[in-house]
Write a protein that holds these residues in place. Structure first.
Motif, PDB file in Angstrom:
ATOM      1  N   TRP A 194       0.825  -1.201   0.000  1.00 48.41           N
ATOM      2  CA  TRP A 194       0.000   0.000   0.000  1.00 48.41           C
ATOM      3  C   TRP A 194       0.862   1.253   0.000  1.00 48.41           C
ATOM      4  N   GLU A 195       0.400   2.260  -0.716  1.00 45.61           N
ATOM      5  CA  GLU A 195       1.006   3.574  -0.611  1.00 45.61           C
ATOM      6  C   GLU A 195       0.436   4.272   0.612  1.00 45.61           C
ATOM      7  N   ALA A 196       1.298   4.933   1.349  1.00 46.48           N
ATOM      8  CA  ALA A 196       0.878   5.639   2.564  1.00 46.48           C
ATOM      9  C   ALA A 196       1.639   6.950   2.667  1.00 46.48           C
ATOM     10  N   ARG A 197       1.170   7.812   3.524  1.00 47.55           N
ATOM     11  CA  ARG A 197       1.832   9.085   3.811  1.00 47.55           C
ATOM     12  C   ARG A 197       2.278   9.111   5.270  1.00 47.55           C
TER      13      ARG A 197
ATOM     14  N   ALA B 219       6.366   7.965  14.927  1.00 51.32           N
ATOM     15  CA  ALA B 219       5.868   8.291  13.592  1.00 51.32           C
ATOM     16  C   ALA B 219       4.551   7.565  13.387  1.00 51.32           C
ATOM     17  N   ALA B 220       3.763   8.063  12.459  1.00 45.77           N
ATOM     18  CA  ALA B 220       2.496   7.424  12.113  1.00 45.77           C
ATOM     19  C   ALA B 220       2.276   7.557  10.618  1.00 45.77           C
ATOM     20  N   PHE B 221       1.579   6.584  10.055  1.00 42.43           N
ATOM     21  CA  PHE B 221       1.288   6.569   8.624  1.00 42.43           C
ATOM     22  C   PHE B 221      -0.213   6.577   8.394  1.00 42.43           C
ATOM     23  N   THR B 222      -0.607   7.238   7.320  1.00 45.03           N
ATOM     24  CA  THR B 222      -1.988   7.156   6.847  1.00 45.03           C
ATOM     25  C   THR B 222      -1.994   6.342   5.561  1.00 45.03           C
ATOM     26  N   VAL B 223      -2.708   5.237   5.573  1.00 47.89           N
ATOM     27  CA  VAL B 223      -2.744   4.335   4.422  1.00 47.89           C
ATOM     28  C   VAL B 223      -3.681   4.908   3.368  1.00 47.89           C
TER      29      VAL B 223
END
Length: 232
Positions: A48-51, A60-64
């Motif tokens: 998956w691409e995430a930001r 840190a945290a990612f948004t999928v």
């Protein structure tokens, strides 16, 4: 593109916390910041691409966002190998992961010159190799144990090809069913190892060629031969 392995389930819109090591890697090593793109995979849900939603000291945290590669099956190949010196064992795990093995089974043989393995270190090496090689999975790392114990509960539906040097054995060819490769220690299998292997009907002695290879080289050559395209 930075690829990171995560344990959490992946789906669009989900927020996932990074590990402290991943946060350090992104901020300090790769000099990334909030809003930058990364790729995430967990071995189950594809890639998956995430930001990067947030990035701070150790956190840190990612948004999928979106699926870029659906999950696919890996080659069903295992590698059983005699534990070597630390750096060489690290190399075997790294290269076997790059070559697509689904399971790693370190064993202690008659001539093994190491008493233990650092499982946490090897798992980290496998994860890093999977990230770098664009695999969608990380191989399962089994606990290191004596060779006779690993053979005692061997699955009946999986052939085991044992690379035997200085022996009259047929050359290793691509497998057509679930298979595993066994590579011995530096100096080869000892007499007790050979007797044990001869008593196991599922073990098939094979040759990797006319030269005497180092154990780590034998792992690479054997896995390449076992998975050669167009023949399996």
């Amino acid at each position: 593109m930075i690829r990171l392995h995560v344990e959490a389930a992946l789906a669009a819109g989900q927020t996932i916390d990074a590990t402290p090591g991943q946060a350090h890697y992104l901020a300090t090593v790769m000099r990334r910041s909030a809003g930058d793109s990364v790729r995430l995979f967990n071995g189950r849900d594809g890639e998956w691409e995430a930001r990067i939603a947030a990035l701070g000291r150790g956190k840190a945290a990612f948004t999928v966002e979106r699926l870029v590669r659906p999950q696919a099956d890996d080659a069903d190949v295992w590698l059983m190998f005699a534990v070597l010196k630390r750096d060489t064992t690290d190399l075997v795990v790294q290269k076997a992961t790059e070559l697509g093995v689904s399971a790693l089974l370190p064993v202690f043989t008659e001539r093994t010159n190491a008493a233990r393995v650092n499982a946490q270190r090897l798992e980290a090496i496998a994860v890093e190799a999977a990230e770098q090689s664009e695999r969608l999975t990380v191989p399962v790392l089994h606990p290191a144990r004596p060779l006779h114990e690993a053979l005692a509960d061997w699955p009946a539906d999986r052939g085991l090809f044992a690379a035997m040097e200085r022996a009259e054995a047929p050359p290793l060819t691509p497998a057509r069913s679930p298979a595993a490769l066994l590579i011995g220690p530096e100096g080869g299998f000892g007499p007790r190892d050979c007797m044990l292997l001869e008593q196991c009907g599922f073990v098939r002695p094979v040759s990797l060629g006319p030269r005497i290879l180092r154990a780590e080289t034998a792992c690479i050559v054997g896995l390449a031969l076992l998975q050669a395209p167009g023949c399996g």
